[in-house]
Structure formats: structure tokens, C-alpha cells
Design a protein around this motif. Structure first.
Motif, short mmCIF file in Angstrom:
data_model
loop_
_atom_site.label_atom_id
_atom_site.label_comp_id
_atom_site.label_asym_id
_atom_site.label_seq_id
_atom_site.Cartn_x
_atom_site.Cartn_y
_atom_site.Cartn_z
N ASN A 195 -14.30 11.19 27.23
CA ASN A 195 -15.11 10.71 26.10
C ASN A 195 -15.10 11.61 24.88
N CYS A 196 -14.28 12.65 24.89
CA CYS A 196 -14.07 13.54 23.75
C CYS A 196 -15.36 14.19 23.25
N PHE A 197 -15.81 15.19 24.00
CA PHE A 197 -16.92 16.05 23.53
C PHE A 197 -16.72 17.46 24.08
N VAL A 198 -17.45 18.40 23.51
CA VAL A 198 -17.37 19.81 23.88
C VAL A 198 -18.46 20.10 24.90
N ALA B 273 -8.14 27.12 7.26
CA ALA B 273 -6.86 26.39 7.22
C ALA B 273 -5.84 26.96 8.21
N ARG B 274 -6.02 28.19 8.67
CA ARG B 274 -5.07 28.79 9.61
C ARG B 274 -5.23 28.25 11.02
N ILE B 275 -6.37 27.64 11.32
CA ILE B 275 -6.62 27.10 12.66
C ILE B 275 -6.24 25.63 12.66
N GLU B 276 -5.41 25.24 13.61
CA GLU B 276 -4.94 23.86 13.64
C GLU B 276 -5.85 22.98 14.49
N THR B 277 -7.00 22.64 13.95
CA THR B 277 -7.89 21.69 14.60
C THR B 277 -8.76 21.04 13.54
N LYS B 278 -9.07 19.80 13.75
CA LYS B 278 -9.96 19.08 12.86
C LYS B 278 -11.33 18.93 13.50
N LEU B 279 -11.44 19.35 14.74
CA LEU B 279 -12.64 19.12 15.53
C LEU B 279 -13.87 19.80 14.93
N SER B 280 -14.92 19.03 14.83
CA SER B 280 -16.22 19.61 14.47
C SER B 280 -17.29 18.97 15.35
N ARG C 150 -29.15 42.74 25.62
CA ARG C 150 -28.25 42.43 26.75
C ARG C 150 -27.20 41.42 26.29
N GLU C 151 -25.98 41.62 26.75
CA GLU C 151 -24.92 40.66 26.46
C GLU C 151 -25.02 39.50 27.43
N ARG C 152 -25.08 38.31 26.89
CA ARG C 152 -25.16 37.08 27.69
C ARG C 152 -23.96 36.22 27.31
N CYS C 153 -23.33 35.62 28.30
CA CYS C 153 -22.07 34.92 28.03
C CYS C 153 -22.10 33.46 28.46
N PHE C 154 -21.15 32.71 27.92
CA PHE C 154 -20.99 31.29 28.23
C PHE C 154 -19.53 30.92 28.03
N PHE C 155 -19.12 29.84 28.67
CA PHE C 155 -17.79 29.31 28.51
C PHE C 155 -17.88 28.04 27.67
N THR C 156 -16.92 27.82 26.81
CA THR C 156 -16.87 26.60 26.00
C THR C 156 -15.59 25.85 26.36
N TYR C 157 -15.76 24.58 26.74
CA TYR C 157 -14.61 23.75 27.12
C TYR C 157 -14.37 22.71 26.04
N VAL C 158 -13.16 22.74 25.48
CA VAL C 158 -12.75 21.78 24.47
C VAL C 158 -11.52 21.05 25.00
N PRO C 159 -11.66 19.76 25.32
CA PRO C 159 -10.50 19.01 25.82
C PRO C 159 -9.38 18.96 24.78
N GLU C 160 -8.15 19.10 25.24
CA GLU C 160 -6.99 19.06 24.34
C GLU C 160 -6.96 17.79 23.49
N ASN C 161 -7.30 16.65 24.10
CA ASN C 161 -7.21 15.39 23.37
C ASN C 161 -8.27 15.28 22.26
N CYS C 162 -9.24 16.17 22.24
CA CYS C 162 -10.28 16.13 21.19
C CYS C 162 -9.94 17.00 19.99
N LYS C 163 -9.01 17.92 20.15
CA LYS C 163 -8.75 18.91 19.10
C LYS C 163 -8.27 18.28 17.81
N SER C 164 -7.70 17.09 17.87
CA SER C 164 -7.21 16.45 16.64
C SER C 164 -8.15 15.35 16.16
N SER C 165 -9.33 15.29 16.73
CA SER C 165 -10.28 14.24 16.36
C SER C 165 -10.79 14.43 14.94
#
Length: 173
Positions: A55-58, A138-145, A7-22
């Protein structure tokens, strides 16, 4: 989305804009909605989205299983008998909480078919792997991990019971 028991099960992932360059590794919070609810409504009152921005988290907002095939009336089904030997308190969980719509008393979802703790574990693993891949590309512009040592579960009502089942079954996650 991930596949669990065919069965396919889904979820949403929220990444705040201000965290993408963390440059720092950030925590991951998995927030589970209540019985007969869904992420759309839950996000509106849980407060985790605003906390993530501040607080910068996913945050991951998973969708409970859909025994009625209605996305707005989902539930979390947790197998009974889960224990955490780490705590040694002898507490065992009971099966919970998808009930028959006609009487509200009998569980109607087979825990082998809808194994929600396994779905959540797989969703967490998928998000961790995805962010590891994204930051290595390298093609994705984010440092977030994401810091795999700071994964947290929370939930409201039936979602809270689900969080407790996750703690008993997958405390290593």
C-alpha cells in the motif's frame, strides 16, 4: 537515533522500494513491539512491512527502552495519569509496563529517565523532518514525502498500551 534525557534511543525506518518514486505524500505508521521483544522479532509477525510494500507507506519500528541493556528484552514505559481531554471519557492511564525481572510486578524504570512517549514523539518529528529535507535535496533520488496528517500508531501488547499513551499525550501528532 535521537537523544532523550541524555540517552540515545533508536528506531528503524522501512521505506518500500516501490514507494521511493511516488509523487504522492504517503502515510507513516509507527509500530511498537511487545514487552521483552524488539523490532527484529516484531517485524517478522506484525505484517506491517508487507502492508507497507502493498500500500506504499513508510513504517517506523522503534526500539523500546533497555533497562537491562539487552536489546532483545526491551519494554515500553508509559507514565501514569495521561488523559485525552478531546474524548472527555474520564479515563486515566496507569504507569505501565517495565517490571522488575525478579518478581514481574513492580515497575523498575523511572518515567522521567525513560520517557517513551516523548521518545516516540521525537522519532516521529525526526522522520517527518528527515523526509522533508531529503525531498528538498536534488542530490537524493527520491520524490517520496510523508503526509504529516496521516501518522498512525499501532503496537502489540505493551506496544498497544504505548500507542494508547501516545494518543492521550500527543494526539496532535
Amino acid at each position: 537515533c535521537v537523544e532523550i534525557n541524555g540517552r540515545e534511543r533508536c528506531f528503524f525506518t522501512y521505506v518500500p522500494e516501490n514507494c521511493k518514486s511516488s509523487d504522492d505524500k504517503v502515510p507513516l505508521v509507527v509500530d511498537t513491539h511487545s514487552l521483552i521483544s524488539c523490532p527484529r522479532f516484531h517485524i517478522g509477525y506484525s505484517g506491517w512491512r508487507a502492508q507497507a510494500e502493498e500500500n506504499c507507506f513508510v513504517v517506523v519500528f522503534p526500539i523500546g527502552n533497555e533497562p537491562s541493556d539487552e536489546i532483545f528484552s526491551t519494554c515500553w514505559n508509559n507514565p501514569g495519569g495521561a488523559q485525552s481531554p478531546e474524548f472527555g471519557n474520564g479515563i486515566t492511564t496507569s504507569q505501565c509496563c517495565c517490571f522488575a525481572p525478579d518478581d514481574g510486578l513492580l515497575p523498575t524504570v523511572d518515567t522521567t529517565e525513560y520517557n517513551d512517549p516523548l521518545f516516540l514523539k521525537t522519532a516521529i518529528d525526526t522522520v517527518l523532518e528527515t523526509f522533508e529535507t531529503i525531498t528538498g535535496d536534488a542530490r537524493i533520488e527520491t520524490k517520496l514525502s510523508i503526509d504529516a496528517d496521516r501518522v498512525y500508531m499501532t503496537g502489540h501488547s505493551n506496544g498497544c498500551v504505548t500507542s494508547l499513551s501516545m494518543a492521550a499525550l500527543y494526539s496532535d501528532t
